[in-house]
Structure formats: structure tokens, C-alpha cells
Enzyme design. Sequence first.
Site, PDB file in Angstrom:
ATOM      1  CB  ALA B  43      -0.831   0.145   1.015  1.00 12.05           C
ATOM      2  CG  HIS B  48       5.784   3.032   1.787  1.00 11.36           C
ATOM      3  ND1 HIS B  48       4.132   3.106   1.858  1.00 11.36           N
ATOM      4  CD2 HIS B  48       5.856   2.226   3.038  1.00 11.36           C
ATOM      5  CE1 HIS B  48       3.845   2.527   2.809  1.00 11.36           C
ATOM      6  NE2 HIS B  48       4.883   2.110   3.407  1.00 11.36           N
ATOM      7  NE  ARG B 198      -3.487   0.331  10.758  1.00  7.71           N
ATOM      8  CZ  ARG B 198      -2.288  -0.393  11.158  1.00  7.71           C
ATOM      9  NH1 ARG B 198      -1.176   0.385  11.198  1.00  7.71           N
ATOM     10  NH2 ARG B 198      -2.073  -1.651  11.322  1.00  7.71           N
TER      11      ARG B 198
END
Lengths: 289, 289
Positions: B43, B48, B198
Amino acid sequence: MSQPAETPPAPPRIDRTAADAQQRAAGWRMDRLTSALVPTMGALHEGHLALVRAARERADRVVVSIFVNPTQFAPTEDFASYPRDHDTDLAKLAALGVDAVFMPETAEVYPPGFATTIAVAGPGEGLETDFRPTHFQGVATVVAKLLLATQPDIAIFGEKDYQQLMVIRRMVADLTIPVRIDGFATVRESDGLALSSRNAYLTPGERETAPVLHRALQTAAQAITTGGNPAQALDAARAALADAGFVVDYVELRNAETLDVVTNPAAEPLRLLAAARLGKTRLIDNIAV
Amino acid sequence: MSQPAETPPAPPRIDRTAADAQQRAAGWRMDRLTSALVPTMGALHEGHLALVRAARERADRVVVSIFVNPTQFAPTEDFASYPRDHDTDLAKLAALGVDAVFMPETAEVYPPGFATTIAVAGPGEGLETDFRPTHFQGVATVVAKLLLATQPDIAIFGEKDYQQLMVIRRMVADLTIPVRIDGFATVRESDGLALSSRNAYLTPGERETAPVLHRALQTAAQAITTGGNPAQALDAARAALADAGFVVDYVELRNAETLDVVTNPAAEPLRLLAAARLGKTRLIDNIAV
């Protein structure tokens, strides 16, 4: 000038920190040399030396670690009195042509703030754990450290500590530590007593009694192999040990790979394992069935 | 024939087993190439990708791991619903020229009989652990496995999961895993909200409220830096969060290196850490003081 007929091997390189041992390992790897580790707590006897000779046959280079690991002893156990004789140990290893010795101080292995524990369920539950609840956590954590510091291709452990061998195999597989774990058959005195640094604690009288442990396991294994009832065979072994003056911790028949309780003796690989105390000395032993 | 102005990078090598990843690592090592790992649960967002770009600057080769680790979720948590989109993730990594992706199945990471757990006390105690008691055991165990499978010289972790970063640093030092652990500054939306997979759970209204978490930490840090009473600053942050509709798990001031409770704010490196729930979504954040 004439050369001596046989040149004694060079003394082993001694590493006292993980960083030094890792640097040595990286050099061997670059030279495409394989290595085998024999982890020990020192006080080396013929059982250890047999492991070292096996290591020489299985890899290009041999490393021995010497570290009396405090975290695998309970406060009531023999950490302080465990035999230590580094000079004699190093002379024995030099004579066998060992290439490197990893010999860290306790403060190098457990520096201030150290906070990590490796626990292994499965083979690490029951048997020894019932009597030494934190023993295998100490073993697993320090063996992981020794493997990661010395980075061998193979590590060789004596089968005398059979449950320890199964715990280490499980941990290495679970964490995918890139090393092969080899077991090595227990080396015994001529009367069957398994070699152990702790045999030095036995009084002369206890030393005479001690081989009863191995004989009781042999008798039980023979009974089970020839179709005898396993529970009766184990009871007979416990009785023989008690009669000889042992206080029995356990005598158990287990699956030789998982150490699970045996449900089908005819279809599983079997191992008999025992621990018993003779005076102040605790002895363990095990044999295949 | 004319070449295109820019050749797209080759797609990354994909390893699905630890054995394959270790073989790839050994090849790079023999070629004296350094590598950096960015561990992720997929995800992938800009946070990232910033870690991946940093990895490219710090090593010759970049590895990204993608594994949604079940053992770091409690049964009540969002393991089943955690966002997964491997095709999109791989396209993003290919576009950044990532060299290898380690993407194991759950059964490869946790085969039948798996029995090993790594626990980290010290920085792994308190804060998140008070609300997610087994979370860091799951994290430490899987990160050790990822490091031992991919064998990087450097592994880069976002500071957004600051306690996790400290737990991993402690574990790597304690086990002498031969890797450097780098932290990387939290990447934020323009309104200050820390990027997190999230955040996708937030309703539009919750998304508007979410930056209050970062602002409350900034206000508290400012108060402490200018000599304000730390306990009062933390209480004000908790009150601001509650007023905005958060249910506060914790807002704490800790030693930035040990995560110990602060005894001398003037003399220690300080970090403010918070966790709070907005509807069904749990957000965490932290900043230096």
C-alpha cells in the site's frame, strides 16, 4: 637449515568482539572459503574435540567459540563454579589446527541496555524447560548471537544436549539464519557415561554410579524396540535410576524431530531423553530408539 | 533506429522465498555491491517512496520487502482489511528503478511448526505496548527474518513509527545483525498529517480533523522548548485532541534514544510521541523536541 619434520599449526586467530569476528568471516567469504563453527562453554573435553575434528572435515576453516553464557544458568545453578581454563582450552584448539576462536567477554555479549530475548516454543517446551524454565531462552539468544557474529556455513552441536539441538534447529529454520545445523553423536566413556564438563563435579562414588543413566536408557530402548509397553519401560528406567541413588527429573519417550509426546510409537522417529541428579550434579542423556 | 530518450528501468527481480533472496544477496556481495532494504507492508505511498529514493542514494542496490505481517496485528485489528495492491506497488517500485522485491507468502514466513519469537524489552515496553501488547514481538521477529533473508548493508525505516525504529535498533545491536539501521524523517501532507496507509480509512470529516494530532505535538514541543512545564504541555495536548474528537491513547515525552521516562528534560534528547483514535482509525505521530 633443516625444517622440523612436522610444523605445528599456527595458533588460532582470537576475536573478542562480534565486529572483529564478522570482519574475519567476510574475508573468508570473499576468498570463497567455507567455515564450520563449534560453539562451546570451554572446559573442553574429548566430546568437544570430536566436534572440532568433524568441523575440519566439513569445511575449509574451523571456528570455535568459548563463552560461558550467564543467561542460560538459573540463579541457583553453577554459573560461578562452571569450570574455566582458557589457556588449556586454547592449547587444545591450537593443536587441532583451529583457525579462529571467538572468545568475547560477558560485557561484549550483554552490554548495558541489552534487551532482546529469543524464545522458542515447540521443541523448547517441556523436558528441560520444566526444570530450567529460562534455560533455552538463554541458549537460543546466545546461539543466535554466536551464529551472527561468526557467520559459519555449518555449526556443529553435540547430540548429548539433544533438546538444545532441536531448539537451535527450530530457531535457525524459523529466523532463516543462513547456516546448516549438524548434530554429532554423543561421545562416551568406555562405561557409557556421556562426556560432560559437569562430570568433573562427581565424587568417585557418584562417578561409579553415573553410567546407570545410560544403561537405564539402553534397557528401556531395547524393551520398546522389541515390542514392550513404552510406559512400563519408562517406569522401569525411573525405578532403576532411583534404586541407584539418582533423583530423577524426567525419563521420557518423545518424537525425535518435534520432541512432541509420542502418539504412535510404531510410526514415529523416537528418542529417549532423561535428566537425573546424583548428589549435587545434574546429568542428562538421550539415545535413539 | 533511434533510442527512446529515456529507457524505463528494468522491472525488479522478485524473490518469494528467503533462500532465493539470500542467493541474490550472496551474488551482490561477491560483486562487492552494497544494498539497502526498505521494509514495507505494501500500500505504498509517498512516505515509502521517499525511503526508496533515500535507499538509492545510500547503496548500490535497492531491495523493497512487501509483507503484511499477521503477527503484528491483534485479533481485533485490521489485518484482514489492511490495504493490499501488489500490481500498483510493483509499478511504483519499477518506476523508481528498485532492483529487487522480496514478497513472500505468509506460509513461507510462518511455515507449520514455526515457534520462534523475538521480544525486545527496554524501548519495546510502554507507549504502543500498553495498547498493542504483542505488536512489537511480531515486528521484531519479522524484521529479523526480513533482514536475514535480504541481507542488506543498510535498512531504512520511517521515523513515523518511532518506537518501532528504536525497538529495531535495539534488536539489531543486541543480536549483532550486521546491518546499519537508518531512520528517515516522517513525510507529511501539506497540513501536517503524517502519511500512513491507514489514512485511507478516514472519512472526509475525520481527514479534516486528523492534522490536529501533529499540531498538538508541535504546540507542546514549542511550550517545552521555551521553558514550559512538560506535564502541563502534555495535558494541553491531550485536551486539544479530546476537544477535536480524538480518543487519546497516549501523549508522552520520552528520552529520544532509550524511550525511558524523562528525568531531566534539560539534559536529555527528547521526543514527543502520541497515539489517538479518530472514529475507527488509530493514528500515531511523534516529533523531536
